[in-house]
Design a protein around this motif. Structure first.
Motif, PDB file in Angstrom:
ATOM      1  N   ALA A 270     -53.814 -15.334  11.034  1.00 32.31           N
ATOM      2  CA  ALA A 270     -54.286 -14.128  11.720  1.00 32.31           C
ATOM      3  C   ALA A 270     -55.346 -14.532  12.718  1.00 32.31           C
ATOM      4  O   ALA A 270     -56.079 -15.495  12.499  1.00 32.31           O
ATOM      5  CB  ALA A 270     -54.890 -13.143  10.730  1.00 32.31           C
ATOM      6  N   PRO A 271     -55.419 -13.795  13.799  1.00 27.40           N
ATOM      7  CA  PRO A 271     -56.475 -14.072  14.761  1.00 27.40           C
ATOM      8  C   PRO A 271     -57.858 -13.833  14.163  1.00 27.40           C
ATOM      9  O   PRO A 271     -57.994 -13.329  13.051  1.00 27.40           O
ATOM     10  CB  PRO A 271     -56.211 -13.065  15.871  1.00 27.40           C
ATOM     11  N   ARG A 272     -58.854 -14.113  14.975  1.00 26.20           N
ATOM     12  CA  ARG A 272     -60.244 -13.936  14.576  1.00 26.20           C
ATOM     13  C   ARG A 272     -60.505 -12.488  14.139  1.00 26.20           C
ATOM     14  O   ARG A 272     -59.945 -11.565  14.710  1.00 26.20           O
ATOM     15  CB  ARG A 272     -61.169 -14.226  15.768  1.00 26.20           C
TER      16      ARG A 272
ATOM     17  N   GLY B 202     -56.285 -21.338  14.944  1.00 31.33           N
ATOM     18  CA  GLY B 202     -54.945 -21.554  14.408  1.00 31.33           C
ATOM     19  C   GLY B 202     -54.709 -22.993  13.982  1.00 31.33           C
ATOM     20  O   GLY B 202     -54.874 -23.916  14.776  1.00 31.33           O
ATOM     21  N   LEU B 203     -54.347 -23.166  12.708  1.00 29.40           N
ATOM     22  CA  LEU B 203     -54.074 -24.519  12.219  1.00 29.40           C
ATOM     23  C   LEU B 203     -52.912 -25.145  13.002  1.00 29.40           C
ATOM     24  O   LEU B 203     -52.956 -26.310  13.371  1.00 29.40           O
ATOM     25  CB  LEU B 203     -53.751 -24.470  10.717  1.00 29.40           C
ATOM     26  N   GLU B 204     -51.884 -24.317  13.270  1.00 30.11           N
ATOM     27  CA  GLU B 204     -50.716 -24.869  13.951  1.00 30.11           C
ATOM     28  C   GLU B 204     -51.080 -25.451  15.316  1.00 30.11           C
ATOM     29  O   GLU B 204     -50.639 -26.534  15.668  1.00 30.11           O
ATOM     30  CB  GLU B 204     -49.624 -23.802  14.115  1.00 30.11           C
TER      31      GLU B 204
ATOM     32  N   SER C 107     -46.292 -19.566   5.575  1.00 30.32           N
ATOM     33  CA  SER C 107     -47.318 -18.848   6.355  1.00 30.32           C
ATOM     34  C   SER C 107     -47.151 -17.343   6.220  1.00 30.32           C
ATOM     35  O   SER C 107     -46.054 -16.803   6.337  1.00 30.32           O
ATOM     36  CB  SER C 107     -47.327 -19.293   7.811  1.00 30.32           C
ATOM     37  N   ILE C 108     -48.259 -16.705   5.927  1.00 26.78           N
ATOM     38  CA  ILE C 108     -48.260 -15.258   5.719  1.00 26.78           C
ATOM     39  C   ILE C 108     -49.191 -14.630   6.750  1.00 26.78           C
ATOM     40  O   ILE C 108     -50.347 -15.036   6.883  1.00 26.78           O
ATOM     41  CB  ILE C 108     -48.720 -14.920   4.286  1.00 26.78           C
ATOM     42  N   LYS C 109     -48.634 -13.664   7.481  1.00 25.95           N
ATOM     43  CA  LYS C 109     -49.420 -13.047   8.556  1.00 25.95           C
ATOM     44  C   LYS C 109     -50.310 -11.931   8.012  1.00 25.95           C
ATOM     45  O   LYS C 109     -49.848 -11.119   7.217  1.00 25.95           O
ATOM     46  CB  LYS C 109     -48.488 -12.424   9.590  1.00 25.95           C
TER      47      LYS C 109
ATOM     48  N   TYR D 123     -51.731 -16.686  19.695  1.00 24.59           N
ATOM     49  CA  TYR D 123     -51.928 -16.962  18.283  1.00 24.59           C
ATOM     50  C   TYR D 123     -53.351 -16.618  17.837  1.00 24.59           C
ATOM     51  O   TYR D 123     -53.579 -16.094  16.752  1.00 24.59           O
ATOM     52  CB  TYR D 123     -51.638 -18.447  18.098  1.00 24.59           C
ATOM     53  N   ASP D 124     -54.316 -16.906  18.702  1.00 26.96           N
ATOM     54  CA  ASP D 124     -55.709 -16.664  18.336  1.00 26.96           C
ATOM     55  C   ASP D 124     -56.150 -15.223  18.608  1.00 26.96           C
ATOM     56  O   ASP D 124     -57.319 -14.888  18.433  1.00 26.96           O
ATOM     57  CB  ASP D 124     -56.641 -17.658  19.055  1.00 26.96           C
TER      58      ASP D 124
END
Ligand SMILES: Nc1ncnc2c1ncn2[C@@H]1O[C@H](COP(=O)(O)OP(=O)(O)OP(=O)(O)O)[C@@H](O)[C@H]1O
Ligand SMILES: [Mg+2]
Length: 388
Positions: free
Chosen positions: A38-40, A195-197, A214-216, A358-359
């Motif tokens: 999830a973003p910040r 984001g780790l990815e 991965s869970i959103k 993503y962020d």
């Protein structure tokens, strides 16, 4: 429920995120290791703390924040310290009477850069020590280890050591997750505000995290956002009708609890200043303007970009966001043109746009070829403080 703006929430202040919690527990019960995506500011840490405070029967949950760990050694130090903390030991004791004995056997004498020294004076590397510690625990105990800001640790290692060390760190983690004996007792849940990815892709080692489930964590639904807003309004003693809530949410657009809390705080201030308990629609715009005047709440959306990208990449991302903050949308074609102007490699430019999505900065949900800000609040802050 209190209106906690900015702090991780615990206990009664937590708005129950039933879907996310159910998905995470399902994954854990099925034996997966989890990456919370999830973003910040969407509420990852609050979800993890809620799970830790309300574990399912048989599970003990350890939470660590490794943002300040700059090396593999510092990471393991944090983890071992958490496992040696009284709070954790107390929780284990609840499950097993044999714990005193186990603790004697796995007695840790010293944690140093060399590794971990046990009571019998053997010193082993951290991963081996971790395995030994877990194997020493009773079979009936299942551990969940939550690692918050994991991607930041990986990024720190890349920055202060090198990509090779970061890759080796990721490899050790993968090996622990793939260790079938260990996995029967330990589940890892990773999360973080970057984001780790995207961090891992810099080292070209994406395969080292492709085993993670991965869970959103999504923003609240409109229905939940309405109910959450009502509760918060009640807690700060303001009256706000259903219609005004709808107008407020239309302005907020991206329903993360944090922005709702922030707006409720500002509406409360306005109601106090104007000597009225009732919130009217004309107060919403003013509250939005007040909300974005808190530099500390928004400034790290900019600094994270500066830290996360090389100079060329940062300047490119900044220009893209500047234009979107001014013009509301930007097409993929225009984005490509800006990348050529900045003389960026096509793949690198794409990676930057992917990170921005993503962020949590921008999305192209309505039209694949058109990008816009997720949050009007961030858009307005950016326009005022970065673009102009
Ligand atoms: N379930 C929730 N109920 C109430 N408030 C929440 C909830 N989740 C998040 N918040 C609020 O949102 C803000 C951010 O929450 P939190 O720190 O958990 O998010 P995060 O995703 O971990 O953020 P970051 O990426 O910055 O680490 C806090 O103000 C918190 O009060
Ligand atoms: Mg967090």
């Amino acid at each position: 429920m209190k209106n906690c703006v900015g702090q991780v929430v615990r206990g009664d202040d937590f708005w129950n995120r039933l879907h996310e919690l159910a998905s995470i527990w399902d994954a854990v019960l099925n034996g997966s290791h989890v990456l919370l995506v999830a973003p910040r500011r969407v509420g990852k840490t609050s979800i993890m703390r809620h799970m830790q405070d309300n574990p399912k029967e048989g599970y003990i949950i350890v939470y660590i924040d490794t943002e300040s760990a700059d090396s593999e050694n510092e990471f393991w130090h944090k983890l071992f310290n958490a496992l040696m903390e009284e709070e954790f030991i107390g929780r284990v004791k609840k499950y097993t009477q044999k714990f005193e004995h186990i603790l004697e056997e796995i007695n840790i004498k010293n944690i140093s850069t060399k590794g971990v020294t046990f009571g019998d004076d053997t010193t082993v590397d951290y991963a081996t020590a971790f395995e030994k510690l877990i194997k020493g625990l009773d079979n009936e105990i299942k551990l969940i280890i939550m690692i918050d800001e994991f991607a930041q640790t990986v990024e720190n290692i890349i920055k202060y050591e090198d990509e090779k060390s970061a890759e080796s760190f990721l490899r050790t983690h993968r090996a622990l997750r793939q260790n079938t004996t260990l996995s029967k007792q330990v589940t890892f849940i990773y999360a973080g505000s970057i984001g780790l990815e995207s961090v891992v892709s810099k080292t070209g080692a994406t395969k080292l995290i492709n085993d993670l489930n991965s869970i959103k964590v999504k923003p609240l639904t409109h229905k939940d956002a309405v109910a959450f807003t009502k509760l918060l309004a009640k807690s700060v003693s303001i009256d706000i009708s259903g219609d005004v809530i709808k107008e407020l949410l239309k302005e907020i657009e991206w329903f993360i609890p944090f922005y709702i809390q922030l707006l409720i705080q500002e509406l409360k201030t306005l109601s106090r200043e104007q000597g009225t308990k009732t919130i009217e629609s004309k107060m919403i715009k003013e509250a939005m303007a007040m909300a974005i005047s808190h530099q500390n709440l928004f400034a790290n959306w900019r600094s994270k970009l500066k830290d996360g990208f090389k100079k060329k990449g940062y300047l490119y991302a900044k220009e893209i966001l500047n234009i979107i903050s001014e013009e509301d949308t930007l097409s993929s074609l225009q984005i490509q043109n800006i990348a050529s102007k900045h003389k960026l490699d096509e793949d690198y430019a794409k990676e930057i746009i992917h990170s921005l999505e993503y962020d949590g900065y921008i999305n192209n949900n309505d039209d694949v070829k058109e990008y816009r800000f997720n949050s009007p609040l961030l858009k307005q802050w950016w326009y005022k403080n970065v673009a102009n």
